[in-house]
Design an enzyme around this catalytic site. Structure first.
Site, mmCIF file in Angstrom:
data_model
loop_
_atom_site.group_PDB
_atom_site.id
_atom_site.type_symbol
_atom_site.label_atom_id
_atom_site.label_comp_id
_atom_site.label_asym_id
_atom_site.label_seq_id
_atom_site.Cartn_x
_atom_site.Cartn_y
_atom_site.Cartn_z
ATOM 1 N N LYS A 135 -11.195 -1.048 6.786
ATOM 2 C CA LYS A 135 -9.955 -0.891 7.541
ATOM 3 C C LYS A 135 -10.330 -0.463 8.956
ATOM 4 O O LYS A 135 -10.866 0.630 9.149
ATOM 5 C CB LYS A 135 -9.073 0.165 6.864
ATOM 6 C CG LYS A 135 -7.858 0.596 7.679
ATOM 7 C CD LYS A 135 -7.123 1.706 6.934
ATOM 8 C CE LYS A 135 -5.979 2.264 7.758
ATOM 9 N NZ LYS A 135 -5.218 3.291 7.001
ATOM 10 N N GLU A 164 0.854 -1.187 0.000
ATOM 11 C CA GLU A 164 0.000 0.000 0.000
ATOM 12 C C GLU A 164 0.888 1.235 0.000
ATOM 13 O O GLU A 164 1.554 1.534 0.997
ATOM 14 C CB GLU A 164 -0.904 -0.017 1.233
ATOM 15 C CG GLU A 164 -1.773 1.217 1.388
ATOM 16 C CD GLU A 164 -2.481 1.260 2.729
ATOM 17 O OE1 GLU A 164 -2.566 2.364 3.316
ATOM 18 O OE2 GLU A 164 -2.956 0.201 3.193
#
Length: 218
Positions: free
Chosen positions: A136, A46
């Protein structure tokens, strides 16, 4: 694992076990870092949108791996234009610290995985109902694995990725609490090792993460 359907790219994230959060990554070393992580079994990266030249970095890392070797995404995505730019640069998943409906809509439009940031059951349901593929749970360190387990109790259909404060000492607890994958930054992206060109340390940490997660899943 829950009762949700598994998208092909989601399965690649699950297979990695860890999403390495590459905040502040340097263009001169990012490929070596990604290679080192890959050698240790961590295959999801990421690249945060607040990195200088983030979109170029996403393109560069994405181009350096084939689809079956790694999955590259964008993090800290706060708005729809940034999400769209990241997707155009090659991001295969998009993560935010918050839930922004425009980000989710943009990712749905292009068939790209999206994980908004949530901390409560209400936020999780709202994000998932809007089209999030997973959520998340952030900041995980403020609430711990017990919080994740409590949210998953009534919401087993929502895949969850805790991020924030996750390291070798507690990653098993989060997996056992129901995380499909975890996000890890400082615990896996050793700034000192990177600065010294000690990429073997990055590989070894990635290997340790992978082994602990494999054992916790078993």
């Amino acid at each position: 694992m829950g009762v949700f359907d598994v998208h092909e790219d989601m399965q690649r994230l699950i297979d990695s076990g860890v999403v390495a959060v590459m905040r502040g990554a340097d263009a001169d070393t990012i490929i070596e870092v990604a290679d080192a992580l890959n050698d240790g079994g961590v295959t999801a990266y990421e690249i945060t949108a607040d990195n200088p030249n983030a979109m170029d970095l996403i393109s560069e890392v994405s181009a350096s791996f084939s689809d079956d070797e790694a999955i590259v995404g964008a993090g800290t995505v706060l708005d729809e234009p940034t999400a769209t730019s990241a997707i155009q640069a090659g991001a295969e998943f998009v993560v935010g610290p918050n839930f922004d409906e425009g980000v989710v809509e943009a990712c749905n439009r292009y068939g790209t995985l999206v994980a908004p940031g949530i901390v409560t059951p209400t936020e999780a349901v709202n994000a998932y109902s809007a089209g999030a593929d997973f959520v998340k749970v952030f900041p995980a360190s403020s609430f711990g694995p017990g919080h994740l387990k409590s949210i998953r109790g009534p919401l087993p259909q929502i895949p969850m990725m805790p991020t924030g404060g996750i390291g070798l000492d507690n990653v098993a607890d989060y997996i056992e609490a129901g995380a499909i994958v975890v996000g890890a930054g400082g615990a896996i992206m050793d700034d000192e090792a990177i600065a010294n060109g000690d990429f073997e340390t990055i590989t070894e940490t990635a290997r340790e993460f992978s082994k602990i997660i494999e054992d916790a899943r078993a």
